[in-house]
Design an enzyme around this catalytic site. Structure first.
Site, PDB file in Angstrom:
ATOM      1  N   ASN A 218       0.869  -1.165  -0.099  1.00  0.00           N
ATOM      2  CA  ASN A 218       0.090   0.015   0.136  1.00  0.00           C
ATOM      3  C   ASN A 218       0.993   1.266  -0.056  1.00  0.00           C
ATOM      4  O   ASN A 218       2.133   1.117  -0.068  1.00  0.00           O
ATOM      5  CB  ASN A 218      -1.108  -0.126   1.336  1.00  0.00           C
ATOM      6  CG  ASN A 218      -0.194  -0.175   2.577  1.00  0.00           C
ATOM      7  OD1 ASN A 218       0.592   0.783   2.852  1.00  0.00           O
ATOM      8  ND2 ASN A 218      -0.375  -1.232   3.246  1.00  0.00           N
ATOM      9  N   TYR A 219       0.114   2.334   0.035  1.00  0.00           N
ATOM     10  CA  TYR A 219       0.916   3.648  -0.239  1.00  0.00           C
ATOM     11  C   TYR A 219       1.658   4.369   1.040  1.00  0.00           C
ATOM     12  O   TYR A 219       2.300   5.193   0.966  1.00  0.00           O
ATOM     13  CB  TYR A 219       0.082   4.660  -0.678  1.00  0.00           C
ATOM     14  CG  TYR A 219      -0.395   4.724  -2.162  1.00  0.00           C
ATOM     15  CD1 TYR A 219       0.572   4.768  -3.133  1.00  0.00           C
ATOM     16  CD2 TYR A 219      -1.568   4.332  -2.445  1.00  0.00           C
ATOM     17  CE1 TYR A 219       0.415   4.477  -4.393  1.00  0.00           C
ATOM     18  CE2 TYR A 219      -2.092   4.176  -3.972  1.00  0.00           C
ATOM     19  CZ  TYR A 219      -1.233   4.213  -4.746  1.00  0.00           C
ATOM     20  OH  TYR A 219      -1.482   4.084  -6.016  1.00  0.00           O
TER      21      TYR A 219
END
Ligand code: CTP
Length: 418
Positions: A218-219
Site C-alpha cells: 500500500n501507499y
C-alpha cells in the site's frame, strides 16, 4: 524548517576543538539553530585555526566565544563571568568535534581555556562527538580517557568508521551532523515523561510477495510512525521501531527491527510488546496488509499468450492488534490507527472496541492534505469515552500529541509498580 521539537528553545553550548572536522561543526551549528535551539559556540584556540568565529556567529546569530578572558555579557549570560554563565544556563554541553587532546584534558579536569573550564563548571548533560585518526582513537591512552568520561556519565556520539582527511580508513571518523542532532535529542529527552518506559511502535506498509519479482503493498510512507518513534525518544522512552520496507532513517536511540510481510511484523510485535515483560505501550501506526496471495510462486509468473491472466487468490492475514488484545500479558496502553474513506468515527469506534484499544487515531484518507504521502495530517483522537478532533498539523506535531497522550495515560513511572 523543522517543526517544533525537544530542541526548540533549548540552550546548547557547542564546543568546537581543533580538528579538520571543525568545518562540519558549522553545518551542525546551523542545523541546531534551524531546530530552534539557542547555540552558543565556544572554540578552542586550535579550532580558530580551521574556522573563523565569525562563521559560527553568522550561523547561530549569537556570540562565538574564544577566550576565557572575555567578559562580554551581550550574549545574554546570567553573569559577567563567561564560563560560569555559559555552564550554568545550558541544557546541554555538546563538544563536536572533540579531539583526543580535549578528551584527555577534560578527563583530568584541566581548566586552562574557556571550553575546559566551562565543562568543569557545567551542571547539564555532556555529549561529545570524537574526531581523530584511527591510531589516536585506538591508542590505549585515548581509550582509558574515554572510559573515565563514560564512567562520569559523559555521553558519546560516534565515532564512526570511514575515510578520514589523512586518507586512512578506520574508527575515529566524525559522524554526520544529522546523527549528532539525533544524539542531542536522545540525551535531552532522557529525563522526559516516558523515561523508564518501553514503547513499541510499528511503521510503514507491509509487503506480501506474489512471485520473486512482484508483491502487494500500500501507499504508506512510514513518515507518521517514524515521527512517533522520534517523539517517543524525545520523551525519554526506550523505543523499539518495527518498520516495514521504507528507506527512512530510524531516530537515534531507537532499536530498529526491519520486517517485510504481515506475519513477520506480527511475530516481531508479539516478541517485543507482549510476553512476560510486556512493553508499557504499543503504537500500531503501520498500514498492515490485510490480505496476501494464497500462494507465492517460486518462479516469475509468465504471460500466457492469448489467455486471460490467472486470477490472484487472496487469503486473510493475521490481525496483529487483535492478537495482541488476546494475550495474557499485553502492553498497558495500546494505540491503533484507523485510515478510513467513509464513516470515519463509526468505523474507528468499532475497531477501538474490537481490538481493545485505549486510543484510536482516525484519519480520513480521502482528504488531500492528510494521510499517506503528505507531511501533514488531520486526525481525530477517539477513546472509549471521547471524540477529539485535532486541527491540521505536521506529522511531527501529531506524533507529539500521541506521545503526550500515552505519557499522560501511563502516569509517572513510580505508578507502574516496576
Ligand atoms: N492492524 C493490525 N493488523 C492488521 C490490520 C490492521 O494490527 N492485519 C492495525 C493497524 O496497524 C491499525 C489498526 O489495526 O493500527 C486499524 O487498521 P485498519 O487497516 O484501519 O483496520 P482493519 O482492522 O484492517 O480494518 P479494515 O481494513 O477493514 O478497515
Amino acid at each position: 524548517m523543522p517543526s517544533e521539537s525537544i530542541l526548540t528553545n533549548k540552550h546548547i553550548i557547542l564546543g568546537v576543538t581543533g580538528s579538520i572536522a571543525a568545518y562540519k561543526a558549522c553545518a551542525l551549528a546551523s542545523q541546531l539553530t534551524q531546530h530552534g535551539a539557542l547555540v552558543d559556540v565556544i572554540m578552542t584556540e586550535a579550532a580558530t585555526r580551521f574556522v573563523l568565529p565569525l562563521v559560527f556567529q553568522s550561523l547561530t546569530g549569537r556570540l562565538a566565544y574564544t577566550t576565557m578572558w572575555q567578559t562580554d555579557t551581550s550574549g545574554g549570560l546570567g553573569t559577567h563571568i563567561a564560563h560560569v554563565g555559559l555552564g550554568h544556563g545550558a541544557d546541554l554541553l555538546l563538544i563536536a568535534p572533540i579531539t583526543a587532546n580535549t578528551m584527555a584534558r577534560i578527563a583530568y579536569g584541566l581548566a586552562d581555556d574557556l571550553l575546559s573550564v566551562t565543562t568543569l563548571a557545567a551542571n547539564c548533560p555532556i555529549l561529545v562527538a570524537p574526531a581523530m585518526d584511527v591510531g589516536m582513537y585506538e591508542n590505549p591512552t585515548t581509550q582509558a580517557n574515554i572510559d573515565i568520561l563514560r564512567a562520569r556519565g559523559v555521553h558519546f556520539a560516534g565515532p564512526g568508521i570511514g575515510r578520514m582527511a589523512s586518507g586512512l580508513e578506520g574508527l575515529g571518523r566524525f559522524i554526520d551532523s544529522e546523527e549528532i542532532v539525533g544524539h542531542c535529542r536522545r540525551v535531552l529527552g532522557m529525563s522526559g515523561p516516558l523515561a523508564g518506559r518501553r514503547v513499541v511502535i510499528t511503521a510503514g506498509p507491509t509487503r506480501e510477495p506474489l512471485d520473486p519479482v512482484r508483491y502487494l503493498t500500500n501507499y504508506s510512507s512510514g513518515k507518521q510512525g517514524f515521527a512517533i518513534a522520534q517523539a517517543a525518544v524525545d520523551a525519554g522512552a526506550e523505543v523499539t521501531l518495527i518498520a516495514g520496507p521504507v528507506s527512512l532513517p530510524a531516530p537515534i536511540g531507537a532499536l530498529r527491527v526491519d520486517v517485510t510481510d504481515t506475519r513477520s511484523m506480527r511475530d516481531a510485535v508479539l516478541a517485543h510488546a507482549t510476553g512476560d515483560a510486556p512493553a508499557d505501550a504499543l503504537i500500531m501506526a503501520a498500514a498492515v496488509a490485510d490480505f496476501r496471495p494464497a500462494e507465492m510462486a517460486n518462479h516469475k509468473i509468465k504471460k500466457k499468450r492469448e489467455q486471460a491472466p490467472a486470477p490472484i487468490d487472496l487469503i486473510e492475514n493475521p490481525d496483529i492488534l487483535y492478537e495482541v488484545s488476546q494475550q495474557a500479558h499485553r502492553p498497558t496502553v495500546a494505540v491503533g490507527f484507523a485510515a478510513e474513506s467513509d464513516d470515519l468515527i463509526a468505523h474507528a469506534q468499532e475497531k477501538l472496541a474490537r481490538k481493545k484499544l485505549n486510543l484510536i487515531v482516525a484519519n480520513d484518507i480521502t482528504a488531500g492534505d492528510a494521510g499517506f504521502a503528505v507531511d501533514t495530517n488531520r486526525v481525530v483522537f477517539i477513546t472509549p469515552k471521547e471524540v477529539d478532533e485535532l486541527p491540521l498539523m505536521s506529522k511531527e506535531a501529531v506524533a507529539k500529541c500521541i506521545v503526550d497522550w500515552v505519557a499522560k495515560k501511563l502516569g509517572s513511572p513510580q505508578n507502574s509498580g516496576r
